[in-house]
Write an enzyme that holds these catalytic residues in place. Structure first.
Site, PDB file in Angstrom:
ATOM      1  N   ASP A 466      21.720 -11.216   8.712  1.00 26.68           N
ATOM      2  CA  ASP A 466      21.258 -11.886   9.931  1.00 26.68           C
ATOM      3  C   ASP A 466      20.368 -10.919  10.719  1.00 26.68           C
ATOM      4  O   ASP A 466      20.219  -9.748  10.349  1.00 26.68           O
ATOM      5  CB  ASP A 466      22.496 -12.265  10.753  1.00 26.68           C
ATOM      6  CG  ASP A 466      22.195 -13.261  11.861  1.00 26.68           C
ATOM      7  OD1 ASP A 466      21.147 -13.922  11.808  1.00 26.68           O
ATOM      8  OD2 ASP A 466      23.027 -13.377  12.785  1.00 26.68           O
ATOM      9  N   GLU A 469      14.645 -10.332  11.501  1.00 24.67           N
ATOM     10  CA  GLU A 469      13.221 -10.664  11.740  1.00 24.67           C
ATOM     11  C   GLU A 469      12.355  -9.419  11.888  1.00 24.67           C
ATOM     12  O   GLU A 469      11.171  -9.512  11.563  1.00 24.67           O
ATOM     13  CB  GLU A 469      13.127 -11.543  12.987  1.00 24.67           C
ATOM     14  CG  GLU A 469      13.758 -12.911  12.794  1.00 24.67           C
ATOM     15  CD  GLU A 469      15.286 -12.900  12.757  1.00 24.67           C
ATOM     16  OE1 GLU A 469      15.878 -11.972  13.333  1.00 24.67           O
ATOM     17  OE2 GLU A 469      15.869 -13.792  12.135  1.00 24.67           O
ATOM     18  N   ASP A 549      19.721 -20.575  14.574  1.00 26.28           N
ATOM     19  CA  ASP A 549      20.591 -20.932  15.692  1.00 26.28           C
ATOM     20  C   ASP A 549      20.158 -22.242  16.331  1.00 26.28           C
ATOM     21  O   ASP A 549      19.582 -22.269  17.419  1.00 26.28           O
ATOM     22  CB  ASP A 549      20.597 -19.781  16.704  1.00 26.28           C
ATOM     23  CG  ASP A 549      21.130 -18.503  16.072  1.00 26.28           C
ATOM     24  OD1 ASP A 549      21.735 -18.596  14.975  1.00 26.28           O
ATOM     25  OD2 ASP A 549      20.949 -17.414  16.639  1.00 26.28           O
TER      26      ASP A 549
END
Ligand SMILES: *[C@@H]1O[C@H](CO)[C@@H](O)[C@H](O)[C@H]1NC(C)=O
Ligand SMILES: *[C@@H]1O[C@H](CO)[C@@H](O)[C@H](O)[C@H]1NC(C)=O
Ligand SMILES: *[C@@H]1O[C@H](CO)[C@@H](O)[C@H](O)[C@H]1NC(C)=O
Ligand SMILES: *[C@@H]1O[C@H](CO)[C@@H](O)[C@H](O)[C@H]1NC(C)=O
Ligand SMILES: *[C@@H]1O[C@H](CO)[C@@H](O)[C@H](O)[C@H]1NC(C)=O
Ligand SMILES: *[C@@H]1O[C@H](CO)[C@@H](O)[C@H](O)[C@H]1NC(C)=O
Ligand SMILES: *[C@@H]1O[C@H](CO)[C@@H](O)[C@H](O)[C@H]1NC(C)=O
Ligand SMILES: *[C@@H]1O[C@H](CO)[C@@H](O)[C@H](O)[C@H]1NC(C)=O
Ligand SMILES: *[C@@H]1O[C@H](CO)[C@@H](O)[C@H](O)[C@H]1NC(C)=O
Ligand SMILES: *[C@@H]1O[C@H](CO)[C@@H](O)[C@H](O)[C@H]1NC(C)=O
Length: 879
Positions: A466, A469, A549
């Protein structure tokens, strides 16, 4: 300008739920977009000369503009693809960064070509006449490149819009690609938007949009809105131009920030790329059918390997389960309430102080054996555990992983010497420089730590990557790291690559490291399962992805279908969305509709934000539990079909879930219809019952083809090409159709997890006969050991054609394209065969025959025959 701003305010004022647009930039706030967006198409590129290399595989065209010389390299690739690279080759020109690792290592080589040079045109065609379907036609002045399929131009690159600026800070690349004849453009995954790309140059889109290009700049898009072109977590810089007649695509092999304007005019469509940095490396894929383009794209970026079977089951997650007792209790509660479950997930709080590869006392216990005990219990119960591992490493002198990486394996600041430190879950953190293969190995090796696996890597079987990015708590840099940070490309400690050049592939590289780490941990015996939030073209080779999300509301739920269908078209088949949604406390109706929809996405996980009320399936009222239970059970029934489709993806790149136009080019796209392979169409209810009581289903194809409705056991016939209005009779209604002519294979019984089924797979065949005269149907089934690479390395798998005709009955034969399979150990038993057939002389009625086959071994062919008895068919078991 004013108009744009006004629209933005209009949108956000109307919604209390929105991303923070003070943090996320718009086009006018970003240099490259601002410079190139409205630039006139007046660049004058001059064709100087061309030459062909020694083995006739590459054409180099010398070009000139503003007194600089450039080289345009053109190669034709097998299977109707073209590669174009444009480089500044003037003396002293700076080299632009060229990304590595994204293309599949075995990318097809350039084929031999022939050129014809006359009358102001240069034509490049394959040497081999049998491959002569695609060609590049270059009009020299003004310079225009046409990409053709069977002499028809499908894609045009007009140099008048081509800009390559390079100075101290500016590295712009701008160009416009025109798709001749395209009615729709699809691509630029990932955005929370409808499947079809809208015209972004209009002042408003659908009356509710701001005039912004689509942005590709991987970001932790907190509270992202539905139906928005804002950048999300992943980027696939590819676009398909589609019409009934043909489909063609392009792929920009570049991992820097990109903005793309879409426009439609007079039966063609254009995409204007505005790229911040990196190099110009463009692939053109000439289709001409949707499945050809997908195959071409996955030739370039690779295909997923088979997932382990358990990963197709239901996953239960929450931020967070805080203790081992809680984990075991959730599993126990699921079991006691008859909810199938394959995996339970651990979010960040299982770690010791957010230090990845460590465990908190809540899990290890005082004696340090807690994790081992928990894993043992889960494993004995046929369940798996998936744990989160992020790319940021806590700055802490007492943390071994940090100490080992310090001054070596972390991303540097601009000076190329100092470790970058940013804020994330653990506070001050450094970020692993995954561009560097030595850093990937350092990180990947920690998956083998016994202090992480506690002796049970087979139970700690999945990893969740997770925040990759990468996410950094820094609102000055849009919650990621500064673009001028440095990476090392050669593992040589020379920090020679700017972050801006590889930003969009940071998450891709993270999963590459994890994949390698798990392959090594499991001695190359087990197919890794990784879930990633950030991704890039080609990420399918390493990880599954989810849409991030999302919010538990109807617009986000609807978008999840477009997001995952697009992801599937762009090679990344293993896609899902949090069910019923990450943020929010949805009402029960929304929750069960989200479960009913969620079962038709390849990855199926229940997950919830920390602040959301607990909402594991057994927490709902009994009636709601029953609906959710039915939905999850339905998911498990289709696992043989999912598994077969995943195998087919490994062979051809075919998507697992598909929009209607994939098999029916030109069909009006419906964002809420999903096809599981070619034969199953699902159209769940996305409408709240207080707003509408009916839903529309469009059944694709043309008469005399038809579909059977199967969710309500009516087997009602619906003619292809028509639209059916369905009242939703009750909360369990979630329409599903089978294509007449198909054979669908299900596990038609209830299980607690896939582990139960692997031991003795029993299937039911749904034979959906074509019409009343010719009772033909066919389907395919794949099976293997469910976890290892033997299916690939040793060909240990079963892949059969199942056909039915009146004369021959049911027949099972090896799929001819897969002749070397070793299916010796693959035992599958047939429980039942169900025949759906259209009633003789009736348009809309059908009959269902059920034959109990009693667990016959699947490979005993000819188990059921059809015998004509007067008018009617009779199905008989013959042994
Ligand atoms: C949005 O971000 C800005 C800049 O960090 C901050 O000042 C503001 O409070 C944020 N707004 C909301 C609604 O969180
Ligand atoms: C390629 O071209 C040949 C010759 O024109 C034609 O026979 C063949 O059908 C084409 N192949 C495809 C896939 O279109
Ligand atoms: C290139 O394509 C354009 C657009 O379809 C067309 O107008 C032009 O004639 C083509 N050029 C050549 C040389 O075929
Ligand atoms: C290329 O662009 C120029 C400038 O916009 C335009 O005049 C010309 O018609 C274009 N050529 C083609 C083949 O589209
Ligand atoms: C590219 O655009 C810039 C303006 O942003 C302009 O100054 C430059 O001349 C253009 N370069 C080329 C090669 O067209
Ligand atoms: C498990 O179910 C029991 C009984 O309904 C409930 O009291 C408990 O809170 C549940 N525990 C968890 C972790 O879900
Ligand atoms: C350990 O578990 C307790 C009980 O659930 C919880 O309150 C606490 O926050 C947990 N500690 C950590 C570090 O997660
Ligand atoms: C894993 O096995 C495959 C097939 O045998 C092989 O190509 C690959 O190199 C192996 N990888 C490792 C890390 O051993
Ligand atoms: C339907 O119900 C939802 C929540 O229960 C509510 O938000 C929505 O406004 C209602 N719609 C109408 C048209 O009443
Ligand atoms: C009916 O099926 C047979 C094969 O059993 C096939 O040869 C024939 O073409 C089919 N007829 C139609 C109308 O589909």
């Amino acid at each position: 300008m004013l108009i744009r701003l006004y629209i933005i305010l209009g949108v956000y004022a109307a919604s209390s739920y929105a991303a923070n647009h003070t943090v996320f930039k718009t086009c006018t706030q970003v240099g490259v977009c601002n410079r190139l967006r409205d630039m006139p198409s007046t660049a004058q590129w001059t064709y100087i000369k061309h030459n062909v290399n020694g083995d006739n595989t590459l054409v180099t065209v010398k070009l000139e503009i503003q007194k600089k010389t450039y080289s345009l390299f053109i190669g034709l690739l097998e299977n109707h693809k073209v590669r174009l690279q444009l480089k500044d080759t003037s003396r002293g020109a700076k080299k632009r960064h060229e990304i590595k690792d994204v293309l599949y290592p075995d990318i097809p080589k350039s084929i031999r070509i022939t050129t014809e040079d006359d009358d102001g045109f240069l034509t490049i065609v394959p040497n081999d006449a049998t491959m002569r379907n695609h060609s590049v036609l270059i009009h020299k002045s003004p310079l225009v490149l046409n990409f053709t399929y069977n002499d028809k131009t499908l894609v045009v690159l007009n140099s008048s819009s081509l800009n390559m600026s390079y100075d101290k800070t500016i590295r712009d690349i701008g160009f416009t690609v025109k798709f001749e004849d395209a009615q729709k453009l699809y691509g630029l995954h990932h955005h929370a938007y409808n499947l079809e790309l809208p015209d972004t140059t209009l002042k408003t889109v659908n009356g509710s949009h701001w005039n912004e290009p689509f942005r590709l700049w991987n970001s932790d898009a907190r509270d992202f809105e539905a139906d928005s072109p804002m950048a999300l977590y992943g980027s696939v810089p590819a676009i398909y131009g589609h019409s009934k007649k043909s489909t063609a695509g392009i792929f920009l092999h570049n991992a820097a920030e990109q903005w793309v304007d879409i426009s439609y005019s007079h039966g063609s469509a254009s995409a204007r790329f505005m790229v911040d940095s990196g190099s110009f490396d463009l692939f053109v894929m000439l289709g001409p059918k949707p499945e050809d383009v997908v195959k071409q794209f996955t030739d370039l970026t690779g295909r997923a390997h088979m997932p382990q079977l358990w990963t197709l089951g239901y996953h239960q997650s929450r931020w967070s389960y805080y203790t081992k007792e809680e984990v075991l209790e959730v599993v126990k509660n699921m079991t006691q309430n008859d909810f199938p479950l394959d995996a339970i997930w651990l979010d960040i709080d299982y770690t010791d102080d957010k230090k990845y590869f460590t465990w908190s006392k809540n899990f290890t216990g005082e004696d340090g054996n807690g994790v081992r005990q928990m894993l043992k219990i889960l494993g004995d119960d046929g369940r798996k555990l998936v744990a989160i591992v992020d790319p940021h490493i806590k700055v802490d002198e007492n943390y071994g992983v940090y100490e080992e990486g310090k001054n070596k394996h972390f991303v540097k600041v601009k000076d190329g010497r100092t470790d970058f430190v940013g804020k994330c879950w653990p506070g001050n953190s450094s970020y692993v420089d995954f561009l560097n293969s030595a850093a990937r190995t350092y990180y990947g090796n920690h998956y083998s730590d016994n202090s992480f696996n506690h002796g049970h890597p087979e139970v700690l079987a999945g990893i969740w990557n997770d925040m990759n990015e990468p996410s950094v708590d820094d609102d000055q840099h849009e919650w990621t790291m500064p673009s001028d940070n440095r990476h090392s490309s050669k593992g040589n400690r020379k920090f020679d690559v700017e972050h801006r050049d590889i930003h969009n592939m940071y998450g891709f590289l993270h999963t590459m490291a994890t994949h390698e780490g798990l392959i090594n941990r499991d001695k190359n015996g087990t197919r890794p399962f990784i879930l990633t939030r950030s991704h890039f073209a080609g990420s399918q080779r390493f990880a599954a992805m989810w849409t991030g999300d999302n919010r538990a509301d109807w617009p986000h739920l609807k978008n999840s279908y477009s997001e995952c269908m697009l992801s599937n078209l762009m090679g990344h088949v293993f896609c899902g969305a949090d069910v019923p949604g990450f943020f929010g406390d949805p009402d029960p109706e929304f929750s069960y509709r989200a479960y009913q929809a969620g079962i038709w996405l390849p990855f199926f996980r229940g997950h919830a934000h920390k602040d959301a009320k607990p909402r594991e399936p057994y927490r709902y009222e009994p009636e709601v539990q029953e609906i959710i239970r039915n939905a999850i059970r339905m998911r498990y029934k289709y696992i043989p079909t999912w598994y077969t489709l995943f195998y087919e993806h490994t062979l051809t790149g075919a998507p697992v879930i598909r929009p209607l136009f994939y098999h029916y080019p030109g069909t009006v796209n419906r964002n809420d219809h999903i096809m599981l392979g070619r034969d199953i169409l699902a159209r769940p209810v996305f409408e709240p019952s207080n707003e509408t009581k009916t839903i529309e289903v469009h059944l694709p194809g043309n008469p005399p083809d038809f579909w059977y409705r199967v969710d309500d056991k009516s087997s009602k016939i619906i003619i292809a090409g028509t639209t059916e209005i369905i009242p939703y009779v009750d909360a369990n209604t979630s329409p599903v159709f089978y294509r007449a002519g198909s054979i669908v294979v299900l596990w038609d019984y209830d299980v607690s997890s896939t582990a139960e089924t692997v031991r003795s797979p029993r299937i039911t065949l749904y034979v959906n006969c074509k019409d009343d005269k010719n009772h033909t149907a066919s389907g395919r089934l794949y099976h293997d050991d469910g976890f290892s690479f033997d299916y690939e390395n040793k060909n240990k798998h079963l892949y059969v054609d199942i056909t039915f005709t009146e004369e021959t009955g049911l027949k099972f034969e090896e799929v001819p394209e897969d002749p070397d399979q070793d299916s010796e150990d693959m035992k599958i038993y047939v429980d039942k065969v169900i025949y759906n057939e259209r009633n003789s002389g009736s348009t809309y009625k059908s009959t269902r025959h059920e034959i109990d086959v009693d667990g016959n071994l699947f490979s005993n062919i000819d188990i059921v025959q059809a015998i004509r008895n007067d008018k009617e068919l009779v199905y008989k078991l013959t042994r």
